[in-house]
Write an enzyme that holds these catalytic residues in place. Structure first.
Site, PDB file in Angstrom:
ATOM      1  N   ARG A 192      34.861  31.039  32.263  1.00 28.94           N
ATOM      2  CA  ARG A 192      35.612  31.917  31.536  1.00 28.94           C
ATOM      3  C   ARG A 192      36.935  31.191  31.188  1.00 28.94           C
ATOM      4  NH1 ARG A 192      35.081  38.139  32.268  1.00 28.94           N
ATOM      5  NH2 ARG A 192      35.124  37.813  29.814  1.00 28.94           N
TER       6      ARG A 192
ATOM      7  N   ARG B   1      36.467  50.013  36.484  1.00 29.75           N
ATOM      8  CA  ARG B   1      37.236  49.095  35.576  1.00 29.75           C
ATOM      9  C   ARG B   1      36.792  49.545  34.133  1.00 29.75           C
ATOM     10  NH1 ARG B   1      35.769  43.535  35.699  1.00 29.75           N
ATOM     11  NH2 ARG B   1      36.809  43.806  33.680  1.00 29.75           N
TER      12      ARG B   1
ATOM     13  N   ASP C 180      27.119  42.179  27.573  1.00 30.39           N
ATOM     14  CA  ASP C 180      27.381  43.293  28.261  1.00 30.39           C
ATOM     15  C   ASP C 180      26.203  44.372  28.482  1.00 30.39           C
ATOM     16  OD1 ASP C 180      29.817  42.007  28.475  1.00 30.39           O
ATOM     17  OD2 ASP C 180      30.692  43.394  26.854  1.00 30.39           O
TER      18      ASP C 180
ATOM     19  N   CYS D 125      35.563  34.216  37.037  1.00 33.36           N
ATOM     20  CA  CYS D 125      35.191  35.507  37.555  1.00 33.36           C
ATOM     21  C   CYS D 125      33.615  35.221  37.850  1.00 33.36           C
ATOM     22  CB  CYS D 125      35.638  36.448  36.409  1.00 33.36           C
ATOM     23  SG  CYS D 125      34.588  36.690  34.975  1.00 33.36           S
TER      24      CYS D 125
ATOM     25  N   LYS E  84      36.545  50.352  25.812  1.00 30.87           N
ATOM     26  CA  LYS E  84      37.652  49.467  26.781  1.00 30.87           C
ATOM     27  C   LYS E  84      37.828  48.351  25.983  1.00 30.87           C
ATOM     28  CE  LYS E  84      35.523  46.971  29.955  1.00 30.87           C
ATOM     29  NZ  LYS E  84      36.140  45.299  29.962  1.00 30.87           N
ATOM     30  N   ASN E  85      37.036  47.676  25.474  1.00 31.57           N
ATOM     31  CA  ASN E  85      37.209  46.144  24.938  1.00 31.57           C
ATOM     32  C   ASN E  85      37.879  46.121  23.517  1.00 31.57           C
ATOM     33  OD1 ASN E  85      36.330  45.133  27.137  1.00 31.57           O
ATOM     34  ND2 ASN E  85      34.380  44.507  26.421  1.00 31.57           N
TER      35      ASN E  85
END
Ligand code: EPU
Length: 420
Positions: free
Chosen positions: A120, A398, A306, A115, A22-23
């Protein structure tokens, strides 16, 4: 809203293929805005975040086609304005700023809000653009960056929490079309930054040093189309390895880059699990004995933030007292209160979680708060006695492609309950 229901206590076994990262996919899709020519990106995971990015590209004027993991983008003409309605759904949309600035010499993007995992800020991204000669204004919730002409510069992007991943991506994407040489000191070394640099180089950029703390970027006049395969998702791989450790008879993750998950496999080995790696796969198994662990999250190649929540879930039933310190997002501990509802014993002291291993967890209704916290709750549910129901599953969608289906293939008793 959908829920995930897990009947815990069933052992996992078998093998699973890891999806594209994803990243990596998010900034690489944004980078396609840097050229008028068609780009083809393979192994784009089917996630709500990549769908949001496709919506943003479309909104900015690109033609986008998506078919089973391959996304083709032609950004013949682009607009330089990405408004709140499009951007608010995903913080990573901020990574269109760099390519728009590079190509259009101006960009207006709605400021991302905070968030659940912390404040952030994007101050380091903006510092980088300013060093290239752009003016920055924040007005009406939008950030506007503009410069009739950009020039290469030496920029230090290290902040008080270390390097910034998307900040490095953003400044690198602006710098590839900037006259002269740009040097980014304190660059992020994450594999996703290297993947982006490799893609940009395929497009004709001249970037050296990706994967080190110093990037050297020789600006070029224009970029051309390119084709690229996204690297495997090291966080998805790590999450499945923890699933295997927590309740596996032996599971293998395939289509993985073992070097990218070394911090996780080292941590698992240190607390008693057996790890066997080959060129593209890793097997985790247990001999029933576990030990506690002291862990600190750090920028790559350190232990990834993560994976912190998933390790909390694992260590909650490891023998002894484990200690985790979160150095990247000190407030990223929303999962702790939910894990405690399942019988875990853990205390927060500032950015440090002290975990006293318990013999058993018990199923409970729990609420997902962010992507990785949700994964931790699913992992705990696999181990727990009885039924766990994780609500707010959209957080999982997500960032994990078919998490429930993949776990089910490994033998988990897990189902998605459709919301009414
Ligand atoms: N920071 C600043 N100023 C900035 C930017 C960052 O102070 O301008 C701070 C952050 O507050 C944080 C630290 O620097 O304390 C590192 O943040 P970073 O900028 O590296 O985070 P990011 O680029 O916004 C990416 C991933 C995150 C991952 C972090 C850290 C993407 C799309 N997101 O975010 O992934 O946690 O790097 O590795 O690449 C996730 O996938 O669940 C996720 C949150």
């Amino acid at each position: 809203m959908d829920k995930i229901r897990i009947h815990g206590g069933h052992p996992l076994s078998g093998s699973i293929k890891i999806s594209g990262s994803k990243n990596s996919a998010l900034p690489i899709l944004a980078a396609t805005l840097l050229t008028r020519e068609p780009c083809t990106i393979h192994r784009v995971p089917d996630l709500s975040d990549t769908n949001y990015m496709v919506q943003i590209l479309t909104h900015l004027g690109a033609q986008v086609e998506r078919a089973s993991g391959t996304v083709s983008v032609t950004a013949d003409r682009v607009e330089s304005l990405a408004p709140y309605d499009v951007v608010r759904k995903m913080r990573a949309s901020v990574c269109v700023l760099g390519p728009l600035l590079g190509r259009c010499k101006e960009a207006t993007v709605s400021m991302p809000g905070g968030c659940i995992i912390g404040d952030r800020p994007i101050d380091l991204h903006l510092k980088g653009f300013e060093a290239l000669g752009a003016a920055v204004r924040v007005e009406g919730g939008n950030v506007k960056v503009f410069a009739p002409r950009l020039r290469g510069a030496v920029i230090n992007l290290r902040g008080k929490f270390g390097p910034t991943v998307l900040g490095t991506d953003n400044v690198m994407m602006a710098a590839v079309l900037t006259e002269g040489t740009t040097v980014i000191e304190g660059a992020a070394q994450e594999p996703e930054v290297v993947d982006l640099a490799n893609f940009l180089n395929k497009m004709g950029a001249k970037i050296e040093g990706a994967g080190t703390r110093r990037l050297i970027i020789e600006g070029v006049r224009e970029l051309h189309g390119a084709e690229h395969d996204i690297i495997p998702d090291r966080i998805e791989a790590g999450t499945f390895l923890v699933a295997g450790a927590i309740c596996g008879k032996g599971i293998t993750v395939e289509r993985v880059e073992p070097g990218h998950v070394e911090a996780v496999t080292n941590a698992l080995a240190s607390c008693g699990f057996r790890i066997e790696s080959s060129a593209r796969s890793i097997t985790v198994s247990s001999n029933g004995q576990t030990s506690p662990l002291e862990l600190v999250t750090d920028p790559y190649p350190g232990f990834p933030t993560d994976m912190q929540a998933q390790m909390c879930a694992l260590l909650s039933t490891n023998d002894g007292i484990s200690v985790i310190t979160e150095n990247i997002f000190p407030q990223r501990y929303m999962h702790i209160a939910e894990l405690k509802r399942m019988g875990a014993q853990m205390q927060l002291e500032g950015a440090t979680a002290v975990i006293q291993g318990v013999d058993r967890l018990f199923g409970a209704p729990v609420m997902a708060s962010d992507l990785r916290a949700s994964a931790a709750l699913v992992l705990a549910g696999l181990k727990a006695e009885g039924v766990t129901e994780v609500s707010r599953v959209y957080h999982i969608d997500r960032g994990y492609e078919r998490l429930d289906e993949k776990l089910s293939e490994l033998g988990a008793h897990i189902e998605r309950v459709k919301g009414t």
